[in-house]
Motif scaffolding. Sequence first.
Motif, PDB file in Angstrom:
ATOM      1  N   TYR A  50       0.831  -1.207   0.000  1.00 31.50           N
ATOM      2  CA  TYR A  50       0.000   0.000   0.000  1.00 31.50           C
ATOM      3  C   TYR A  50       0.866   1.257   0.000  1.00 31.50           C
ATOM      4  CZ  TYR A  50      -3.167   3.606   1.736  1.00 31.50           C
ATOM      5  OH  TYR A  50      -3.867   4.763   1.889  1.00 31.50           O
ATOM      6  N   LEU A  54       0.666   3.434  -3.687  1.00 35.72           N
ATOM      7  CA  LEU A  54      -0.152   4.647  -3.719  1.00 35.72           C
ATOM      8  C   LEU A  54       0.562   5.832  -4.376  1.00 35.72           C
ATOM      9  CD1 LEU A  54      -2.912   5.747  -3.031  1.00 35.72           C
ATOM     10  CD2 LEU A  54      -2.019   6.406  -0.775  1.00 35.72           C
ATOM     11  N   SER A  58      -0.683   7.668  -7.834  1.00 39.16           N
ATOM     12  CA  SER A  58      -0.954   9.105  -7.811  1.00 39.16           C
ATOM     13  C   SER A  58      -0.169   9.835  -8.889  1.00 39.16           C
ATOM     14  CB  SER A  58      -0.615   9.685  -6.437  1.00 39.16           C
ATOM     15  OG  SER A  58      -1.391   9.065  -5.419  1.00 39.16           O
ATOM     16  N   LYS A 201      -9.119   3.642  -2.016  1.00 44.06           N
ATOM     17  CA  LYS A 201      -8.141   4.714  -2.258  1.00 44.06           C
ATOM     18  C   LYS A 201      -7.412   4.518  -3.588  1.00 44.06           C
ATOM     19  CE  LYS A 201      -7.330   6.174   2.482  1.00 44.06           C
ATOM     20  NZ  LYS A 201      -6.324   6.568   3.497  1.00 44.06           N
ATOM     21  N   ASN A 204      -9.831   5.461  -6.425  1.00 48.01           N
ATOM     22  CA  ASN A 204      -9.933   6.917  -6.575  1.00 48.01           C
ATOM     23  C   ASN A 204      -8.684   7.492  -7.227  1.00 48.01           C
ATOM     24  OD1 ASN A 204     -12.468   6.945  -5.391  1.00 48.01           O
ATOM     25  ND2 ASN A 204     -11.662   7.259  -3.324  1.00 48.01           N
ATOM     26  N   ALA A 205      -7.503   6.978  -6.832  1.00 52.73           N
ATOM     27  CA  ALA A 205      -6.252   7.471  -7.420  1.00 52.73           C
ATOM     28  C   ALA A 205      -6.170   7.126  -8.901  1.00 52.73           C
ATOM     29  CB  ALA A 205      -5.066   6.880  -6.666  1.00 52.73           C
TER      30      ALA A 205
END
Length: 223
Positions: A50, A54, A58, A201, A204-205
């Motif tokens: 994670y 991430l 992003s 998450k 969404n990214a």
Amino acid sequence: MGTYASITSFFQSGGTFMYPIALVLAIGIAIATERWYFLRKSLYANQKAYSDLLPMLSNRNYKEVQQYTNRSKSAIARIVLAAVETMQSSPRRDDIESAMQEGILETVPRLAKRTNYLSILANISTLLGLLGTIIGLIAAFTAVAHADPADKATLLSESISVAMNTTAFGLMVAIPLLLFHSLLQNKTVEIMDSIEMAGVKFLNAIVKGHRNSFAARATDSRA
């Protein structure tokens, strides 16, 4: 030495049913140890994946994401890989979310594998203890029926005490096995919750990154 002698005497006086109950205990401890180690390892791997993935998502570094997920064995890495591969063929949020949800559903059996055996073994241990006690009582009453009347009360009390050892041992095995089962279930739920949170998450990214990339290409085309 006194404690060891007491345990040995307790085990030996319980009869033959003490051995299958001890076998159940050994199997239960082996399963609980393996599952606890596996879940701890999975939790650590997911946390690391994670924190690594991430920032890549992003920044829309999808090639790095694919390289990382192909190397990683964590559940989160497999879910992200499915999402990225789906995004390349269909950038719709619903399609990406479905791919990630499928990956999450595939993860559940791996995390919960063999944990339910502990509750089954606890029930078996209890039933074996009761069965051993009943058979011991039958043997005790049979022996008392042919004993001297003056010794019947003493012989019966001693026989019942010995017969009850199997029930006691069965419960002594069942209680920790049920405790291990509860702890492992809670740990599994904790991992699943963290995976679902990470999945949201990541989704969404990915969607945000795709929209920003699309907007950037549209702006360049107008220029």
